[in-house]
Design a protein around this motif. Structure first.
Motif, PDB file in Angstrom:
ATOM      1  N   ASP A 149       0.808  -1.221   0.000  1.00  0.00           N
ATOM      2  CA  ASP A 149       0.000   0.000   0.000  1.00  0.00           C
ATOM      3  C   ASP A 149       0.842   1.272   0.000  1.00  0.00           C
ATOM      4  O   ASP A 149       0.329   2.354  -0.287  1.00  0.00           O
ATOM      5  CB  ASP A 149      -0.921   0.023   1.227  1.00  0.00           C
ATOM      6  N   TYR A 150       2.126   1.152   0.325  1.00  0.00           N
ATOM      7  CA  TYR A 150       2.992   2.326   0.481  1.00  0.00           C
ATOM      8  C   TYR A 150       4.045   2.454  -0.620  1.00  0.00           C
ATOM      9  O   TYR A 150       4.879   3.368  -0.577  1.00  0.00           O
ATOM     10  CB  TYR A 150       3.700   2.271   1.844  1.00  0.00           C
ATOM     11  N   LEU A 151       4.039   1.568  -1.579  1.00  0.00           N
ATOM     12  CA  LEU A 151       5.122   1.537  -2.569  1.00  0.00           C
ATOM     13  C   LEU A 151       5.276   2.848  -3.334  1.00  0.00           C
ATOM     14  O   LEU A 151       6.395   3.337  -3.532  1.00  0.00           O
ATOM     15  CB  LEU A 151       4.896   0.388  -3.547  1.00  0.00           C
ATOM     16  N   ASN A 152       4.171   3.423  -3.782  1.00  0.00           N
ATOM     17  CA  ASN A 152       4.263   4.680  -4.538  1.00  0.00           C
ATOM     18  C   ASN A 152       4.848   5.805  -3.685  1.00  0.00           C
ATOM     19  O   ASN A 152       5.654   6.608  -4.162  1.00  0.00           O
ATOM     20  CB  ASN A 152       2.888   5.084  -5.072  1.00  0.00           C
ATOM     21  N   ASP A 153       4.449   5.847  -2.415  1.00  0.00           N
ATOM     22  CA  ASP A 153       4.976   6.873  -1.506  1.00  0.00           C
ATOM     23  C   ASP A 153       6.451   6.643  -1.213  1.00  0.00           C
ATOM     24  O   ASP A 153       7.241   7.591  -1.148  1.00  0.00           O
ATOM     25  CB  ASP A 153       4.186   6.872  -0.198  1.00  0.00           C
ATOM     26  N   ILE A 154       6.834   5.386  -1.022  1.00  0.00           N
ATOM     27  CA  ILE A 154       8.220   5.067  -0.706  1.00  0.00           C
ATOM     28  C   ILE A 154       9.154   5.515  -1.824  1.00  0.00           C
ATOM     29  O   ILE A 154      10.200   6.132  -1.584  1.00  0.00           O
ATOM     30  CB  ILE A 154       8.391   3.555  -0.456  1.00  0.00           C
ATOM     31  N   PHE A 155       8.781   5.186  -3.042  1.00  0.00           N
ATOM     32  CA  PHE A 155       9.626   5.518  -4.183  1.00  0.00           C
ATOM     33  C   PHE A 155       9.218   6.828  -4.890  1.00  0.00           C
ATOM     34  O   PHE A 155       9.729   7.150  -5.951  1.00  0.00           O
ATOM     35  CB  PHE A 155       9.638   4.361  -5.171  1.00  0.00           C
ATOM     36  N   LYS A 156       8.244   7.514  -4.250  1.00  0.00           N
ATOM     37  CA  LYS A 156       7.801   8.830  -4.734  1.00  0.00           C
ATOM     38  C   LYS A 156       7.367   8.783  -6.209  1.00  0.00           C
ATOM     39  O   LYS A 156       7.783   9.617  -7.025  1.00  0.00           O
ATOM     40  CB  LYS A 156       8.884   9.876  -4.516  1.00  0.00           C
ATOM     41  N   LEU A 157       6.543   7.786  -6.507  1.00  0.00           N
ATOM     42  CA  LEU A 157       6.012   7.662  -7.862  1.00  0.00           C
ATOM     43  C   LEU A 157       4.512   7.951  -7.852  1.00  0.00           C
ATOM     44  O   LEU A 157       3.814   7.699  -6.876  1.00  0.00           O
ATOM     45  CB  LEU A 157       6.242   6.257  -8.408  1.00  0.00           C
TER      46      LEU A 157
END
Length: 240
Positions: free
Chosen positions: A230-238
């Motif tokens: 659920d956090y992948l986009n936030d983690i990699f700022k995508l």
């Protein structure tokens, strides 16, 4: 091409994919009670999880240093601490005393990450012996990892970046496309020292770990490994 091809997730084992309570805290409590039966139950519950605060470093005798430290927290003398060490040594003769219990949804979460295109590496201060037990008991979890690195692979464990550097090299990925997942300060510091993104897992003892993990400023703090997708986009700022 899958969205996350060329990206990698490096993660710790105890407290992230399996229970540290079952593998270490409960056996330690059992050994402690054999030496000091009249210990206050409330104090025991507060002190035993302090094993989680032990820092890494040299790979040799890391568990021995950890247990001496916890015994000190619990108010035991050096002689009593030695008796605890002996009891744990005897318990180690029967590995089933140190249970490997995966958290809920770990296997499915790992599979989901692989399906998204991620490469996976397990980076743990556990020994090769423990990893062989993981493979025997839970081959479906063990097989999800592209590479596994234990304390036997390096001279210095986390917070040193040695294991992470090995993983990054073997996986063939760029550092800005890697994230280290861990439940201890040493995991997060290792990630920072390796120049990768970091995510802290609160795991089983959030009342102990949350403030400590916050103090080393991970990029994100989440409750469990199963929430990572659920956090992948936030983690990699995508963007989605």
């Amino acid at each position: 091409m899958k969205k996350w091809e060329g990206y990698a997730i490096l993660c710790d084992m105890d407290g992230v994919i399996i229970s540290i309570k079952e593998r270490w805290i409960k056996p330690f409590e059992k050994a402690l009670r054999k030496v000091k039966q009249d210990i206050d139950e409330h104090a025991l519950k507060e002190q035993a999880p302090s094993l989680l605060l032990t820092h890494g470093g040299r790979s040799k005798k890391i568990w021995l240093r950890a247990i001496f430290k916890v015994c000190s927290y619990a108010g035991l003398s050096k002689f009593q601490s030695l008796r605890v060490i002996i009891n744990i040594g005897l318990m180690l003769l029967k590995p089933k005393n140190f249970k490997i219990v995966p958290f809920d949804e770990v296997e499915q979460t790992l599979q989901n990450l692989k399906d998204l295109g991620f490469k996976l590496a397990l980076v743990t201060t556990a020994s090769n012996f423990t990893i062989r037990r993981l493979k025997k008991l839970y081959p479906e979890i063990h097989s999800k990892y592209d590479f596994i690195f234990t304390r036997n692979d390096v001279k210095f464990t986390k917070p040193f970046p040695d294991q992470l550097n090995l993983a990054i090299k073997k996986l063939g990925v760029e550092r800005n496309k890697c994230v280290m997942i861990g439940d201890l300060m040493t995991d997060i510091l290792a990630g920072k020292n390796a120049g990768v993104k970091t995510v802290a897992i609160l795991s089983e003892y959030p009342f102990i770990t949350e403030a400590l993990l916050s103090s080393v400023e991970p990029d994100h703090i989440i409750e469990s490994f199963s929430l990572l997708p659920d956090y992948l986009n936030d983690i990699f700022k995508l963007n989605n």
